[in-house]
Design a protein around this motif. Structure first.
Motif, PDB file in Angstrom:
ATOM      1  N   ARG A 198       0.844  -1.186   0.000  1.00 46.48           N
ATOM      2  CA  ARG A 198       0.000   0.000   0.000  1.00 46.48           C
ATOM      3  C   ARG A 198       0.885   1.243   0.000  1.00 46.48           C
ATOM      4  O   ARG A 198       1.775   1.392   0.830  1.00 46.48           O
ATOM      5  N   VAL A 199       0.616   2.134  -0.944  1.00 47.53           N
ATOM      6  CA  VAL A 199       1.354   3.391  -1.063  1.00 47.53           C
ATOM      7  C   VAL A 199       0.516   4.513  -0.476  1.00 47.53           C
ATOM      8  O   VAL A 199      -0.643   4.696  -0.851  1.00 47.53           O
ATOM      9  N   LEU A 200       1.093   5.251   0.452  1.00 45.74           N
ATOM     10  CA  LEU A 200       0.475   6.464   0.978  1.00 45.74           C
ATOM     11  C   LEU A 200       1.061   7.627   0.194  1.00 45.74           C
ATOM     12  O   LEU A 200       2.290   7.748   0.073  1.00 45.74           O
ATOM     13  N   HIS A 201       0.187   8.467  -0.357  1.00 47.57           N
ATOM     14  CA  HIS A 201       0.675   9.539  -1.219  1.00 47.57           C
ATOM     15  C   HIS A 201      -0.214  10.763  -1.105  1.00 47.57           C
ATOM     16  O   HIS A 201      -1.370  10.682  -0.717  1.00 47.57           O
ATOM     17  N   SER A 202       0.361  11.900  -1.448  1.00 52.17           N
ATOM     18  CA  SER A 202      -0.408  13.136  -1.557  1.00 52.17           C
ATOM     19  C   SER A 202      -0.673  13.348  -3.043  1.00 52.17           C
ATOM     20  O   SER A 202       0.152  13.007  -3.883  1.00 52.17           O
ATOM     21  N   GLY A 203      -1.813  13.854  -3.373  1.00 46.93           N
ATOM     22  CA  GLY A 203      -2.142  14.050  -4.775  1.00 46.93           C
ATOM     23  C   GLY A 203      -2.650  12.780  -5.417  1.00 46.93           C
ATOM     24  O   GLY A 203      -2.803  11.743  -4.760  1.00 46.93           O
ATOM     25  N   PRO A 204      -2.915  12.843  -6.717  1.00 53.80           N
ATOM     26  CA  PRO A 204      -3.484  11.698  -7.421  1.00 53.80           C
ATOM     27  C   PRO A 204      -2.468  10.574  -7.642  1.00 53.80           C
ATOM     28  O   PRO A 204      -1.261  10.778  -7.543  1.00 53.80           O
ATOM     29  N   VAL A 205      -2.995   9.414  -7.951  1.00 57.37           N
ATOM     30  CA  VAL A 205      -2.153   8.258  -8.298  1.00 57.37           C
ATOM     31  C   VAL A 205      -1.382   8.595  -9.570  1.00 57.37           C
ATOM     32  O   VAL A 205      -1.951   9.118 -10.525  1.00 57.37           O
ATOM     33  N   ASP A 206      -0.095   8.309  -9.591  1.00 56.07           N
ATOM     34  CA  ASP A 206       0.722   8.508 -10.795  1.00 56.07           C
ATOM     35  C   ASP A 206       1.190   7.135 -11.273  1.00 56.07           C
ATOM     36  O   ASP A 206       2.375   6.809 -11.232  1.00 56.07           O
ATOM     37  N   ALA A 207       0.234   6.332 -11.711  1.00 50.48           N
ATOM     38  CA  ALA A 207       0.492   4.933 -12.049  1.00 50.48           C
ATOM     39  C   ALA A 207       1.590   4.757 -13.093  1.00 50.48           C
ATOM     40  O   ALA A 207       2.464   3.897 -12.942  1.00 50.48           O
ATOM     41  N   ALA A 208       1.570   5.557 -14.132  1.00 50.55           N
ATOM     42  CA  ALA A 208       2.562   5.402 -15.200  1.00 50.55           C
ATOM     43  C   ALA A 208       3.976   5.666 -14.682  1.00 50.55           C
ATOM     44  O   ALA A 208       4.906   4.898 -14.966  1.00 50.55           O
ATOM     45  N   ALA A 209       4.142   6.723 -13.906  1.00 48.87           N
ATOM     46  CA  ALA A 209       5.470   7.066 -13.387  1.00 48.87           C
ATOM     47  C   ALA A 209       5.946   6.040 -12.364  1.00 48.87           C
ATOM     48  O   ALA A 209       7.115   5.636 -12.373  1.00 48.87           O
ATOM     49  N   TRP A 210       5.047   5.626 -11.459  1.00 47.83           N
ATOM     50  CA  TRP A 210       5.431   4.630 -10.451  1.00 47.83           C
ATOM     51  C   TRP A 210       5.821   3.322 -11.123  1.00 47.83           C
ATOM     52  O   TRP A 210       6.822   2.708 -10.755  1.00 47.83           O
ATOM     53  N   SER A 211       5.042   2.893 -12.103  1.00 45.78           N
ATOM     54  CA  SER A 211       5.356   1.646 -12.817  1.00 45.78           C
ATOM     55  C   SER A 211       6.697   1.746 -13.523  1.00 45.78           C
ATOM     56  O   SER A 211       7.510   0.821 -13.468  1.00 45.78           O
ATOM     57  N   ALA A 212       6.934   2.877 -14.198  1.00 44.96           N
ATOM     58  CA  ALA A 212       8.198   3.057 -14.907  1.00 44.96           C
ATOM     59  C   ALA A 212       9.386   2.998 -13.950  1.00 44.96           C
ATOM     60  O   ALA A 212      10.415   2.378 -14.249  1.00 44.96           O
ATOM     61  N   THR A 213       9.253   3.617 -12.784  1.00 45.02           N
ATOM     62  CA  THR A 213      10.319   3.592 -11.780  1.00 45.02           C
ATOM     63  C   THR A 213      10.585   2.165 -11.314  1.00 45.02           C
ATOM     64  O   THR A 213      11.742   1.748 -11.208  1.00 45.02           O
ATOM     65  N   LEU A 214       9.529   1.417 -11.037  1.00 42.87           N
ATOM     66  CA  LEU A 214       9.704   0.042 -10.553  1.00 42.87           C
ATOM     67  C   LEU A 214      10.280  -0.872 -11.631  1.00 42.87           C
ATOM     68  O   LEU A 214      11.151  -1.699 -11.340  1.00 42.87           O
ATOM     69  N   ILE A 215       9.832  -0.712 -12.852  1.00 45.46           N
ATOM     70  CA  ILE A 215      10.377  -1.516 -13.950  1.00 45.46           C
ATOM     71  C   ILE A 215      11.858  -1.206 -14.138  1.00 45.46           C
ATOM     72  O   ILE A 215      12.676  -2.118 -14.298  1.00 45.46           O
ATOM     73  N   ALA A 216      12.227   0.077 -14.093  1.00 48.38           N
ATOM     74  CA  ALA A 216      13.634   0.468 -14.228  1.00 48.38           C
ATOM     75  C   ALA A 216      14.492  -0.102 -13.107  1.00 48.38           C
ATOM     76  O   ALA A 216      15.678  -0.370 -13.289  1.00 48.38           O
ATOM     77  N   ALA A 217      13.872  -0.313 -11.930  1.00 47.04           N
ATOM     78  CA  ALA A 217      14.596  -0.875 -10.781  1.00 47.04           C
ATOM     79  C   ALA A 217      14.624  -2.410 -10.819  1.00 47.04           C
ATOM     80  O   ALA A 217      15.164  -3.035  -9.910  1.00 47.04           O
TER      81      ALA A 217
END
Length: 76
Positions: free
Chosen positions: A43-62
């Motif tokens: 579970r991700v706690l975040h401020s603002g809207p979900v940034d699914a594309a950016a989060w996915s890209a970061t995880l894939i790059a990792a």
């Protein structure tokens, strides 16, 4: 504060919680990444809207698989 679930089907995300958490801290809106009762979901706690594309890209790059991301409905 909002929350969203990252689901990694067939991947034990809980075993990589710390690495996933630190990878997502690259995004200013991510406040924390928590374990859930399911080993494939965090579970991700975040401020603002979900940034699914950016989060996915970061995880894939990792080196992680792309998660399914779903906003958690807040109780009224």
């Amino acid at each position: 504060m909002q929350s969203s679930d990252l689901n990694f089907p067939t991947f034990a995300a809980a075993a990589h919680h710390a690495q996933i958490r630190w990878a997502l801290f690259a995004h200013r809106d991510v406040r924390d990444v928590l374990l859930t009762l399911h080993s494939d979901t965090l579970r991700v706690l975040h401020s603002g809207p979900v940034d699914a594309a950016a989060w996915s890209a970061t995880l894939i790059a990792a080196g992680f698989p792309a998660p399914e991301i779903e906003a958690v409905r807040q109780a009224a």
